[in-house]
Design a protein around this motif. Structure first.
Motif, PDB file in Angstrom:
ATOM      1  N   HIS A 179       0.820  -1.215   0.000  1.00 10.90           N
ATOM      2  CA  HIS A 179       0.000   0.000   0.000  1.00 10.90           C
ATOM      3  C   HIS A 179       0.854   1.266   0.000  1.00 10.90           C
ATOM      4  CE1 HIS A 179      -3.745  -2.243   0.543  1.00 10.90           C
ATOM      5  NE2 HIS A 179      -3.122  -2.950   1.468  1.00 10.90           N
ATOM      6  N   GLY A 180       2.018   1.199  -0.616  1.00 12.48           N
ATOM      7  CA  GLY A 180       2.842   2.387  -0.766  1.00 12.48           C
ATOM      8  C   GLY A 180       3.619   2.808   0.456  1.00 12.48           C
ATOM      9  N   SER A 181       3.643   1.962   1.477  1.00 10.71           N
ATOM     10  CA  SER A 181       4.383   2.333   2.686  1.00 10.71           C
ATOM     11  C   SER A 181       5.880   2.327   2.411  1.00 10.71           C
ATOM     12  CB  SER A 181       4.065   1.346   3.815  1.00 10.71           C
ATOM     13  OG  SER A 181       4.881   1.612   4.933  1.00 10.71           O
ATOM     14  N   LYS A 182       6.573   3.354   2.913  1.00 11.28           N
ATOM     15  CA  LYS A 182       8.029   3.443   2.780  1.00 11.28           C
ATOM     16  C   LYS A 182       8.739   3.083   4.092  1.00 11.28           C
ATOM     17  CE  LYS A 182       8.154   5.011  -1.485  1.00 11.28           C
ATOM     18  NZ  LYS A 182       6.709   5.131  -1.765  1.00 11.28           N
ATOM     19  N   SER A 183       7.953   2.786   5.118  1.00 14.08           N
ATOM     20  CA  SER A 183       8.523   2.451   6.424  1.00 14.08           C
ATOM     21  C   SER A 183       8.184   1.009   6.750  1.00 14.08           C
ATOM     22  CB  SER A 183       7.971   3.392   7.503  1.00 14.08           C
ATOM     23  OG  SER A 183       8.442   3.018   8.783  1.00 14.08           O
ATOM     24  N   HIS A 184       9.186   0.131   6.662  1.00 12.88           N
ATOM     25  CA  HIS A 184       8.964  -1.290   6.925  1.00 12.88           C
ATOM     26  C   HIS A 184       9.539  -1.679   8.296  1.00 12.88           C
ATOM     27  CE1 HIS A 184       7.657  -1.370   2.858  1.00 12.88           C
ATOM     28  NE2 HIS A 184       8.874  -1.205   2.349  1.00 12.88           N
ATOM     29  N   ARG A 185      10.845  -1.594   8.430  1.00 20.17           N
ATOM     30  CA  ARG A 185      11.491  -1.950   9.696  1.00 20.17           C
ATOM     31  C   ARG A 185      12.217  -0.760  10.315  1.00 20.17           C
ATOM     32  NH1 ARG A 185      12.034  -7.557  10.420  1.00 20.17           N
ATOM     33  NH2 ARG A 185      13.755  -7.185  11.862  1.00 20.17           N
ATOM     34  N   ALA A 186      11.975   0.434   9.803  1.00 21.20           N
ATOM     35  CA  ALA A 186      12.637   1.628  10.337  1.00 21.20           C
ATOM     36  C   ALA A 186      12.109   1.947  11.732  1.00 21.20           C
ATOM     37  CB  ALA A 186      12.431   2.816   9.410  1.00 21.20           C
ATOM     38  N   LEU A 187      12.929   2.644  12.516  1.00 21.87           N
ATOM     39  CA  LEU A 187      12.569   2.930  13.902  1.00 21.87           C
ATOM     40  C   LEU A 187      11.411   3.908  14.003  1.00 21.87           C
ATOM     41  CD1 LEU A 187      13.389   2.341  16.836  1.00 21.87           C
ATOM     42  CD2 LEU A 187      14.851   4.354  16.736  1.00 21.87           C
ATOM     43  N   GLY A 188      11.367   4.930  13.157  1.00 16.39           N
ATOM     44  CA  GLY A 188      10.306   5.933  13.240  1.00 16.39           C
ATOM     45  C   GLY A 188      10.733   7.116  14.082  1.00 16.39           C
ATOM     46  N   SER A 189       9.772   7.875  14.573  1.00 13.97           N
ATOM     47  CA  SER A 189      10.058   9.073  15.360  1.00 13.97           C
ATOM     48  C   SER A 189      10.723   8.716  16.684  1.00 13.97           C
ATOM     49  CB  SER A 189       8.761   9.839  15.631  1.00 13.97           C
ATOM     50  OG  SER A 189       9.010  10.923  16.498  1.00 13.97           O
ATOM     51  N   ILE A 190      11.709   9.493  17.083  1.00 18.51           N
ATOM     52  CA  ILE A 190      12.387   9.272  18.363  1.00 18.51           C
ATOM     53  C   ILE A 190      12.186  10.451  19.302  1.00 18.51           C
ATOM     54  CG2 ILE A 190      14.127   7.733  17.393  1.00 18.51           C
ATOM     55  CD1 ILE A 190      16.063  10.057  17.351  1.00 18.51           C
ATOM     56  N   GLY A 191      11.260  11.365  18.978  1.00 22.40           N
ATOM     57  CA  GLY A 191      10.965  12.462  19.887  1.00 22.40           C
ATOM     58  C   GLY A 191      10.473  13.681  19.134  1.00 22.40           C
ATOM     59  N   ALA A 192      10.086  14.709  19.884  1.00 20.65           N
ATOM     60  CA  ALA A 192       9.590  15.951  19.311  1.00 20.65           C
ATOM     61  C   ALA A 192      10.736  16.800  18.779  1.00 20.65           C
ATOM     62  CB  ALA A 192       8.787  16.719  20.348  1.00 20.65           C
TER      63      ALA A 192
END
Length: 260
Positions: A179-192
């Motif tokens: 579905h077009g996701s570019k985030s598979h196993r990446a950590l993501g946001s780590i804070g503001a």
């Protein structure tokens, strides 16, 4: 853990907290450090992990996963008895795994020779409430210290996994694979961003996994084989086959450990 150096060798003592007081005398002010450590339920032994197998209970016929724990040549020997009068606390230092003399340094050989013990590779301490029944050079037989059905605490170095990501190290979930996701196993946001403008300490992130001192509590001794000189312990213990293990009676507060 604190490493206590003795005669060129090191014994490991688990620290709980440190209280620092100041003494004022004729000279400069100097701190008096009082180290408070947790007691063991009883003296233990060191052993070597052999591997795992399935043990069938003779009474029920049910399979039980067990870890085989063996003892190297030389066994466990008391190498030093520490008392409150001489060292500030009561403890028993135990040596394990006999080796040739050229494998040790001269200070280590001198320390072991003073106790009448053979050359031993590993030294560890067991802090106890009373050490009156122990003498330097006294051998420790696991068959006399433990019996089938006893609960023990086992500690050792866990298997090192190297540098691992958040999914393997902290059980994070992965992102969508379609579905077009570019985030598979990446950590993501780590804070503001602007506030707080930094990453909080203790944030779960990728990093080195395993290879640390680990303790598994209240494991049951299923069988003791005196002929093969092995223990069969229910469940898994830290490390790979050949790993050094520290086995001590399980701590049960109110039973073998005082509540205070």
């Amino acid at each position: 853990m604190a490493a206590v150096g003795i005669g060129g060798a090191q014994g490991f003592l688990p620290l709980r907290r440190r209280a620092v007081s100041w003494s004022v005398g004729a000279g400069a002010r100097r701190p008096l450090v009082v180290v408070r450590a947790s007691y063991e339920a009883g003296v233990g032994v060191m052993a070597t992990k052999v591997g795992m197998m399935t043990y069938f209970d003779p009474a029920t016929g049910k399979p039980v996963p067990v870890t085989i724990v063996g003892f190297r040549e030389g066994g466990n020997v008391v190498t030093q008895v520490k008392t409150a009068a001489t060292d500030g606390y009561d403890a028993v230092q135990v040596g394990y795994h006999g080796v040739r003399e050229d494998k040790l340094t001269r200070p280590e050989l001198g320390h072991l020779g003073k106790a009448g013990a053979p050359p031993l590779r590993h030294l560890q301490e067991f802090r106890l409430q009373a050490v009156d029944v122990f003498n330097p050079g006294q051998p420790l037989d696991f068959a006399e210290m433990f019996k089938e059905g006893d609960l023990v605490d086992i500690s050792g170095n866990s298997i090192g996994k190297g540098f691992q990501g958040g999914i393997k190290r902290h059980n994070f979930k992965r992102g969508l694979m379609t579905h077009g996701s570019k985030s598979h196993r990446a950590l993501g946001s780590i804070g503001a961003g602007t506030t707080p403008g930094r990453v909080y300490k203790g944030k779960k992130m990728p990093g080195r996994m395993g290879g640390t001192k680990t303790k598994i509590r209240k494991l049951k001794i299923v069988k003791i084989d005196n002929d093969l000189r092995v223990l069969m312990i229910k469940g898994a213990v830290p490390g790979k086959p050949g790993n050094l293990l520290r086995i001590a009676p399980a701590k049960i507060v109110g039973k073998n450990i005082p509540k205070n």
